[in-house]
Design an enzyme around this catalytic site. Structure first.
Site, mmCIF file in Angstrom:
data_model
loop_
_atom_site.group_PDB
_atom_site.id
_atom_site.type_symbol
_atom_site.label_atom_id
_atom_site.label_comp_id
_atom_site.label_asym_id
_atom_site.label_seq_id
_atom_site.Cartn_x
_atom_site.Cartn_y
_atom_site.Cartn_z
ATOM 1 N N LYS A 54 39.073 50.592 41.625
ATOM 2 C CA LYS A 54 37.964 49.679 41.929
ATOM 3 C C LYS A 54 37.914 49.394 43.423
ATOM 4 C CE LYS A 54 37.861 47.453 37.429
ATOM 5 N NZ LYS A 54 38.480 46.445 36.566
ATOM 6 N N GLN A 98 41.390 41.000 36.443
ATOM 7 C CA GLN A 98 41.788 42.175 35.668
ATOM 8 C C GLN A 98 42.512 41.715 34.393
ATOM 9 O OE1 GLN A 98 41.057 45.495 36.400
ATOM 10 N NE2 GLN A 98 41.874 45.840 34.367
ATOM 11 N N ASP A 121 31.855 40.395 36.190
ATOM 12 C CA ASP A 121 32.197 41.024 34.912
ATOM 13 C C ASP A 121 31.246 40.557 33.813
ATOM 14 O OD1 ASP A 121 34.066 42.992 34.622
ATOM 15 O OD2 ASP A 121 35.799 41.639 34.577
#
Ligand code: NAD
Length: 294
Positions: A54, A98, A121
């Site tokens: 990422k 994460q 997200d």
């Protein structure tokens, strides 16, 4: 006849290129450089690889990367404190935690602490509610990627019979909401669904997000259907070497479907591209600018 392969690598590279161009224009015309903070807790090897990929993609697209690495034994209070600082930092436009988090941390509490406008997200309950209500907001990256892939096959998803297998908050439910917003007729199947093969057989568009290696068989698929395989499963391959497979028995499904995503190289690369897009959208929103149409 063999199905058309929906090449997620090429499609995601195209999207990343467009995001990179838009980021360049934003910097040139407004002096704004979107920033993403990825928070990694502990040393889970898979999470470390995801975070590294990422960060690389973020930098390549011209965004600022603010990676945060916390120890495995971090307390919930310390993590909440970090999120409060990132929420208050004007250079950070997107925050991604994460997952999974270690057991001492309540993931729901952490996600709810993220400023919804920085929730790239799309997991914050407010953004989930906005999606369910048809209001604009940040949408989870993998589901967004699935719909964008389906739209490379179908100019419009309106009226299609869509079946989503899986009802997680991360994939299944938001995919179903997005398909509903595209006017598909949506069925959500899950672990308690009776006669899953019969439900799948109805689908013009089948999205498999169940996390069961190659469980969806070719015989379940309607001839000519579009199949989006979200699954990422590590199984033992030849000579005991690990192999990544999807939730669909790809080789046999390929002979029946009209179009199908491979694993790897299908949905996976789209997830990161959509994360970059979401960070760009978040930066625009926070600066009172319209979201770019990409
Ligand atoms: P999850 O375990 O949270 O949810 C799985 C869902 O599938 C559940 O809702 C369950 O009801 C359903 N299910 C399980 N077994 C079933 C069965 N036998 N029949 C019918 N339904 C069944 O998983 P998730 O987080 O939604 O992820 C699903 C898959 O997608 C996993 O393989 C995961 O690795 C993958 N994934 C890929 C990406 C990507 O970027 N490509 C991102 C997220 C998840």
């Amino acid at each position: 006849m063999s199905a058309r392969i929906i090449d997620g690598k090429t499609i995601s590279a195209d999207l990343r290129g467009k995001v990179t161009d838009a980021v360049h224009r934003l910097r040139r015309d407004r002096g704004i450089v979107p920033g993403l903070a990825v928070v990694l807790v502990g040393n889970n090897p898979a999470s470390r690889v995801y975070v590294r990929n990422k960060s690389k993609a973020v930098t390549e697209a011209g965004l600022r990367s603010f990676d945060q690495h916390m120890p495995e034994d971090v307390s919930e209070a310390e993590l909440l404190d970090l999120i409060a600082r990132l929420n208050a930092d004007a250079q950070v436009n997107g925050i991604l935690i994460q997952l999974p988090l270690p057991p001492q941390i309540n993931a729901d509490k952490i996600i709810a602490a993220i400023d919804p406008d920085k929730d790239v997200d799309g997991f914050h309950p407010l953004n989930a509610g906005r999606l369910a209500s048809g209001l604009p907001g940040l949408v989870p990256c993998t589901p967004l990627g699935c719909v964008r892939l389906a739209k490379t096959v179908h100019a419009s998803l309106a009226g299609l019979e869509a079946v989503v297998i899986g009802r997680s908050n991360i994939v299944g439910k938001p995919v179903a909401q997005l398909l509903l917003a595209e006017n598909a007729t949506v069925t959500i199947a899950h672990s308690k669904t009776l006669d899953l093969p019969a439900v799948c057989a109805r689908a013009d568009l089948l999205v498999a997000a169940l996390g069961r290696p190659e469980m969806v068989l070719g015989a379940w698929i309607k001839p000519g259907a579009t199949v989006i395989d979200v699954g990422i499963n590590r199984i033992a391959g030849e000579h005991g070497r690990p192999r990544i497979v999807g939730d669909v028995a790809h080789a046999e499904a390929r002979g029946i479907a009209g179009a199908i995503t491979p694993v790897p190289g299908g949905v996976g690369p789209m997830t990161i591209a959509c994360l970059l897009l979401n960070t760009l959208i978040a930066a625009c929103m926070q600066n009172g600018l319209p979201a770019p149409k990409i």
